[in-house]
Each structure stands twice: as C-alpha cells, then as structure tokens.
Design a protein around this motif. Sequence first.
Motif: not given
Length: 326
Positions: A269-293
Amino acid sequence: MRAIEISKSGPPEVLRLTERPVPVPQAGEVRIRVHAAGVNRPDVFQRLGSYAPPPGASDIPGLEVAGEIVDGDLAGSGFRIGQMVCALVQGGGYAEYVTAPIEQCLPVPRGLSALEAASLPETFFTVWSNVFDRARLGRGETLLVQGGSSGIGVTAIQLASTLGHRVFATAGSDEKARACEALGAERGINYRHEDFAAVVQQLTGDTGVDVILDMVGGDYLPREINCLADDGRLVIIALLGGAKGQLDMGQVLRRRLTVTGSTLRPRSVAFKAEIARQLREKAWPLIEAGDIRPVIYQTFPLEQAAAAHTLMESSAHVGKIMLQVI
C-alpha cells in the motif's frame, strides 16, 4: 450485493453473476459503492487461472473502480463520506461494493463522470510507476510503446506526449496506428506489416529510443535491444508473447542498457500510495485541463462481464473496456 465471480478457470462464460456479502473495511480502508469498474488484461489472466489474487485479496476480479465512499477509516485523508473517488484495488471491483486502502483513492477529476474516472487507476498507476519511476523517462527523451491501442498504451502515449516527449507506438492495424497518432504518438507502427525496430531507427536517425514500455516479451526482446539508444531502458510489464526470449548481453554491456520489469498488484500500500501522490500532483491537473482524456471503447452492464472479456480477448478495442455497475 451483486458481484461477478469466476466459477472455475476457463473461457469468458465461467464468469457468473452471484450474491456476495458486502465487504467490511479494515483499518486504513474505505468502503466504496461502485458506480463503474474497469476491465483489464490481468482480470482475463485471473479468469484463466494464471494470475491468482495476492494473499488476502478478494477472489472477485476487478482492479479499478469509481464510486461513492460510504464508510470506513478516513482519518487524515482529506476525503469525506459521500465523496466520489476512483481507486486502485487488489481485487473485488466487479461488484456493487468494494473496499480500498484510502491511500489508493484519488478524487474523480473535475469534469469526468464516474465511468470515465473508473478507467484511470490501473493504467495510470502502471504507466507512471514503470515509465517515469522505474524507467526514468527524462527531459528530451523518446518512448516506444508496444501495444499502443491498449488501455495501458493510450495512457502511456498521452502522458508522455503531453509532457513533451517524442512517442512512437506499435499497433495491430493501420486503423489502430492512426488512432495512436491521434492521441499524440508521432508515428503509429503496424507491427503486422512493418518492422518496428527498423522504423524506430529510421525515425531517430539510427540513435534508437531511450525507453521502451513492453507488454509482449518473447521474440520481441532481440529487436527491442537493437532499437534502444545507448543507456536505454526496456521495462516489461506483461508477457503476451511468452516468458522467454534471447538477450544479447554484449549489447547490454557495451551500450549500458537496462532490462527490467514489474508487476503492480502485489506491491505494498505504501508503494502505491506514493504513486497516487505523484498522479494527483502531476497527472490529475493534465486530465482536468483536458490535455489527457479517458479513452473508452465500449461499456457493458455488470451482468455482461463475460461479453466484456470476450471483447478484451479479441483485441479489437482501442482504449478501455468498462463495466457499468450503477
């Protein structure tokens, strides 16, 4: 609750709708009322009897969901009862309720439906972990995605191209190759009619690519080594072409190549939690901006999970196959 179980190892028809007890969340977990779930290749392998759930995980297939938090341990998480989230789970996604470690939950990106959000966790966790963490795709580097029209493939293409990398992708038809290009690949390569290694060398001026994301293995290995740049990294995440291949160790030594691989499901869980943190910081804004769908090919009601698996095994799809639960 309604759930899909694997009655025995075998073809898609062994998936059957059944009634199961609603799961009880443990410390650090929440219970989610599932609105939608993703269908992934590991679900097929589990159904065939070749990919058993980790100890303690549900035997119900399904590794990603989106839905409403109904109860559980939310302490310090910032989430709340009633909030819509998507989550990576070790199993149990093909059901009306599932439990998930709170650290593996992410908010549904603004502007996305629950169905769209459910298509994200498995592929985004996998791609981020392997392409950006394990293979360390860096500034100015190039990526080759094997199986560019798969759920993993469309995620890898979009993430890498949006972050400024040159991306090439293989696919099984000209139509799928063009679909990869529409998602951001500089060149889609029809592996049935083209030698991907030769095409990559031509496109890169014989320097090769820095990173290859491979789901095939087998006899792809020699050609992948040939089209890696010096200091290149090959990361293997599935073995659709077989578990054995020839490796030119001379090239590995002379050109400082790295051949690695990983599976995500049994990690902590700790390993996956760190991935989740990075996704929320770096990938989620790209999805919310419509750059990734999200790329959803077809959706089936929960009770038609067998039909969803039949489609998955046909490889006719581009993007994700989904189950609508609510």
